[in-house]
Design a protein around this motif. Structure first.
Motif, PDB file in Angstrom:
ATOM      1  N   GLU A 268      36.404  45.140  27.339  1.00 32.00           N
ATOM      2  CA  GLU A 268      37.757  45.111  26.778  1.00 32.00           C
ATOM      3  C   GLU A 268      37.820  45.863  25.452  1.00 32.00           C
ATOM      4  O   GLU A 268      38.780  46.591  25.181  1.00 32.00           O
ATOM      5  CB  GLU A 268      38.213  43.661  26.603  1.00 32.00           C
ATOM      6  CG  GLU A 268      38.463  42.926  27.909  1.00 32.00           C
ATOM      7  CD  GLU A 268      38.706  41.444  27.716  1.00 32.00           C
ATOM      8  OE1 GLU A 268      39.134  40.782  28.684  1.00 32.00           O
ATOM      9  OE2 GLU A 268      38.440  40.931  26.593  1.00 32.00           O
TER      10      GLU A 268
ATOM     11  N   ALA B 204      33.656  38.652  35.703  1.00 32.46           N
ATOM     12  CA  ALA B 204      34.067  37.247  35.666  1.00 32.46           C
ATOM     13  C   ALA B 204      32.868  36.323  35.449  1.00 32.46           C
ATOM     14  O   ALA B 204      33.023  35.200  34.946  1.00 32.46           O
ATOM     15  CB  ALA B 204      34.777  36.879  36.964  1.00 32.46           C
ATOM     16  N   LYS B 205      31.678  36.771  35.797  1.00 32.19           N
ATOM     17  CA  LYS B 205      30.478  35.963  35.644  1.00 32.19           C
ATOM     18  C   LYS B 205      29.819  36.150  34.278  1.00 32.19           C
ATOM     19  O   LYS B 205      28.854  35.445  33.961  1.00 32.19           O
ATOM     20  CB  LYS B 205      29.463  36.308  36.735  1.00 32.19           C
ATOM     21  CG  LYS B 205      29.950  36.002  38.141  1.00 32.19           C
ATOM     22  CD  LYS B 205      28.930  36.462  39.175  1.00 32.19           C
ATOM     23  CE  LYS B 205      29.407  36.169  40.588  1.00 32.19           C
ATOM     24  NZ  LYS B 205      28.443  36.666  41.608  1.00 32.19           N
ATOM     25  N   SER B 206      30.289  37.130  33.502  1.00 32.02           N
ATOM     26  CA  SER B 206      29.676  37.416  32.200  1.00 32.02           C
ATOM     27  C   SER B 206      30.760  37.608  31.157  1.00 32.02           C
ATOM     28  O   SER B 206      31.316  38.701  31.021  1.00 32.02           O
ATOM     29  CB  SER B 206      28.786  38.658  32.288  1.00 32.02           C
ATOM     30  OG  SER B 206      28.299  39.014  31.012  1.00 32.02           O
ATOM     31  N   ARG B 207      31.066  36.559  30.435  1.00 28.59           N
ATOM     32  CA  ARG B 207      32.099  36.646  29.408  1.00 28.59           C
ATOM     33  C   ARG B 207      31.759  37.678  28.323  1.00 28.59           C
ATOM     34  O   ARG B 207      32.630  38.448  27.912  1.00 28.59           O
ATOM     35  CB  ARG B 207      32.324  35.267  28.786  1.00 28.59           C
ATOM     36  CG  ARG B 207      33.447  35.233  27.752  1.00 28.59           C
ATOM     37  CD  ARG B 207      33.623  33.815  27.201  1.00 28.59           C
ATOM     38  NE  ARG B 207      34.669  33.767  26.196  1.00 28.59           N
ATOM     39  CZ  ARG B 207      35.951  33.619  26.476  1.00 28.59           C
ATOM     40  NH1 ARG B 207      36.344  33.483  27.734  1.00 28.59           N
ATOM     41  NH2 ARG B 207      36.843  33.582  25.510  1.00 28.59           N
TER      42      ARG B 207
ATOM     43  N   LYS C 178      32.414  41.149  29.721  1.00 25.40           N
ATOM     44  CA  LYS C 178      33.856  41.326  29.891  1.00 25.40           C
ATOM     45  C   LYS C 178      34.517  41.636  28.552  1.00 25.40           C
ATOM     46  O   LYS C 178      35.352  42.542  28.449  1.00 25.40           O
ATOM     47  CB  LYS C 178      34.472  40.069  30.506  1.00 25.40           C
ATOM     48  CG  LYS C 178      35.965  40.180  30.849  1.00 25.40           C
ATOM     49  CD  LYS C 178      36.414  38.922  31.588  1.00 25.40           C
ATOM     50  CE  LYS C 178      37.842  39.062  32.099  1.00 25.40           C
ATOM     51  NZ  LYS C 178      38.818  39.039  31.005  1.00 25.40           N
ATOM     52  N   ARG C 179      34.125  40.906  27.525  1.00 23.24           N
ATOM     53  CA  ARG C 179      34.683  41.145  26.196  1.00 23.24           C
ATOM     54  C   ARG C 179      34.295  42.531  25.691  1.00 23.24           C
ATOM     55  O   ARG C 179      35.124  43.240  25.083  1.00 23.24           O
ATOM     56  CB  ARG C 179      34.181  40.069  25.228  1.00 23.24           C
ATOM     57  CG  ARG C 179      34.663  40.229  23.795  1.00 23.24           C
ATOM     58  CD  ARG C 179      36.160  40.207  23.713  1.00 23.24           C
ATOM     59  NE  ARG C 179      36.626  40.418  22.350  1.00 23.24           N
ATOM     60  CZ  ARG C 179      37.736  41.065  22.050  1.00 23.24           C
ATOM     61  NH1 ARG C 179      38.497  41.578  23.018  1.00 23.24           N
ATOM     62  NH2 ARG C 179      38.104  41.207  20.801  1.00 23.24           N
TER      63      ARG C 179
ATOM     64  N   THR D  45      28.151  43.093  22.092  1.00 29.73           N
ATOM     65  CA  THR D  45      29.517  43.189  21.562  1.00 29.73           C
ATOM     66  C   THR D  45      29.530  43.425  20.058  1.00 29.73           C
ATOM     67  O   THR D  45      30.312  44.242  19.553  1.00 29.73           O
ATOM     68  CB  THR D  45      30.299  41.901  21.891  1.00 29.73           C
ATOM     69  OG1 THR D  45      30.294  41.710  23.305  1.00 29.73           O
ATOM     70  CG2 THR D  45      31.722  41.977  21.399  1.00 29.73           C
TER      71      THR D  45
END
Length: 507
Positions: free
Chosen positions: A296, A286-289, A292-293, A251
């Motif tokens: 996004e 849902a299992k990896s924040r 997911k970020r 990220t």
């Protein structure tokens, strides 16, 4: 920052007393020797220094000598971390504390166990010599090679560059002496391809697309800044064989791309959105924040097509594998790709080739598909995983028997995986194993005092050419002084001969 590569896992193995006793000709200590144990560490990068730091903390009398091929320490922290990531280099303060400890000595400009002498300065010291001098020897020399694509035209043709390793490109702008003559083409065309979806690939793209005047205030070399000022590259295409949910960059690096002024981020939004919205994709996210970020951020900033007014673009391409580099007459070279499709759930998705191909015109390409360690003479090596075979840092031979007194740490132990914090934990595990073996007497007997160690090193001629920590600090002061003149943290010396003239003019 450090390369992110697929994690290489070692099987958990229970080490029995019988395995520790083994059948080596070297005797085991059964009682504490009068002289403090001596440890040699081969490699002066993060793994070597973190191993030393842990040993200093756990063993109150052990003395440590760090051997480094180059005349300067710190490895990829100096030559691999991006110049616009100065916070990552803060660990050098810790390394300085280690090197200044009276129980630690630096022997830079001192290669060990390799056929390759980068500057033909002097022969490498055999590994067996170190093993006969020290109670324990730790291999922590990292990964100094890179993987090739293995495609036609990769090495260039008719004066065209073809494909250059991202490792060498990073080393070039960071001032590694051996990389200063790497052939690059940043001026014949405005587009460049990077093969790979990791952090090193993103580092390369960011450096190419960042205003050189911004980079000029970092510790990037002056030569690199001058070259980047002449660069015509305005569009970088980063290509990977799988989909958006399988990228391996992080990220932080993606967010940095969104902050480059005037840069448009482009990707296949239909693929991205459909992968994220599918039941399997949603469950995976849902299992990896962190993932997911990251998705996004990509959905927020990426467009499907660049606007006509976009001066600079960063395009992330998915589901493409390189086939060949083609060199048409009078045109930019063309990198041809096979289009893939995905099979399997997101966590285990496989790239399956289709019959479709696509071309990207480019000045050149960078391959960023992973680093690799090289074998040392007189030591076992796993050519498949490109590591020294080991159990929790204890080196084993081809029969799985422990090689007493020999250990490994860092990327040569686990493969090129993770960031500096990962390397630190890796090194601590090895140091814990060494400390345990020393405390229990399960080490090979080389009960030399430090003066006896010096006598044997002197017999090898080491003191005639080695660079000490004080020598290195003298060079570093020179770099700081030169950097101050240019309003930057430091200006690295990029020639080994010049390094040695500054540090040891008598050589």
């Amino acid at each position: 920052m450090f390369c992110i590569a697929p994690l290489i896992r070692l099987r958990a193995v229970c080490i029995s007393p019988n395995l520790l006793r083994g059948s080596s000709r070297r005797r085991l200590l059964t009682t504490k020797v009068a002289n403090p144990p001596t440890v040699a560490i081969v490699g002066g990068g993060a793994a070597g220094f973190y191993t030393a730091a842990r040993l200093l903390a756990k063993l109150g009398t052990t003395t440590i000598d760090i051997f480094e091929n180059l005349p300067v320490p710190h490895g990829l922290v100096r030559y691999g971390v991006a110049p616009d990531h100065p916070e990552v280099k803060n660990c050098m303060t810790k390394f300085d504390e280690v090197a200044s400890n009276p129980r630690v000595r630096l022997f830079a400009n001192t290669p060990v166990g390799t056929n390759v002498d980068l500057a033909q300065r002097h022969p490498a010291m055999p590994l067996t010599v170190l093993r006969n001098i020290y109670d324990a020897v730790v291999l922590a020399y990292g990964a100094s090679e890179d993987r090739k694509l293995g495609i036609p035209g990769e090495d260039g043709q008719g004066g065209r560059v073809g494909v250059v390793s991202a490792r060498m490109f990073v080393a070039w702008y960071n001032g590694l002496p051996e990389a200063q003559d790497v052939e690059l083409d940043l001026e014949s065309y405005d587009r460049l391809v990077v093969v790979g979806h990791g952090n090193v690939a993103l580092d390369c793209a960011r450096i190419l697309l960042t205003d050189p005047e911004v980079l000029a205030k970092t510790d990037i070399t002056r030569k690199a800044v001058e070259t980047l000022r002449r660069s015509r590259i305005r569009h970088v295409e980063m290509v990977g064989r799988r989909g958006p949910l399988q990228v391996s960059f992080t990220t932080k690096e993606l967010r940095e791309m969104t902050k480059i002024p005037g840069l448009q981020i482009v990707c296949d939004r239909q693929l991205l959105d459909s992968q994220c919205a599918s039941p399997e994709g949603a469950e995976h996210l849902a299992k990896s924040r962190p993932l997911k970020r990251m998705m996004e951020i990509l959905q927020k900033h990426a467009v499907s097509e660049p606007t006509e007014t976009a001066e600079r673009t960063f395009t992330i391409r998915f589901l493409m594998s390189p086939l060949e580099m083609v060199y048409p007459d009078g045109l930019p070279q063309v990198m041809r790709f096979r289009v893939n499709r995905l099979e399997g759930p997101p966590a285990k998705a496989r790239a399956v080739p289709t019959d479709q191909t696509t071309d990207i015109s480019c000045a050149m390409a960078l391959r960023s598909i992973g680093y690799a360690s090289a074998p040392l003479n007189e030591c076992e090596f796993d050519p498949v995983r490109n590591i020294v075979p080991n159990v929790a840092g204890r080196v084993v031979d081809r029969n799985g028997e422990l090689v007493r007194g020999l250990y490994c740490s860092g990327w040569v132990k686990s493969g090129p995986v993770g960031v500096i914090a990962t390397t630190m934990q890796n090194a601590y595990q090895t140091a814990n194993a060494i400390a345990s073996d020393i405390d229990s007497g399960n080490i090979a007997e080389c009960p030399n005092s430090r003066s006896e160690v010096d006598d044997q090193l002197s017999a090898q001629g080491v003191f005639d050419y080695c660079v000490s920590n004080s020598d290195w600090k003298h060079l570093e002061k020179h770099e700081f002084d030169e950097g101050r003149k240019l309003n930057k943290p430091r200006e690295k010396v990029t020639s080994i001969d010049k390094m040695l003239r500054i540090m040891k003019p008598e050589l």
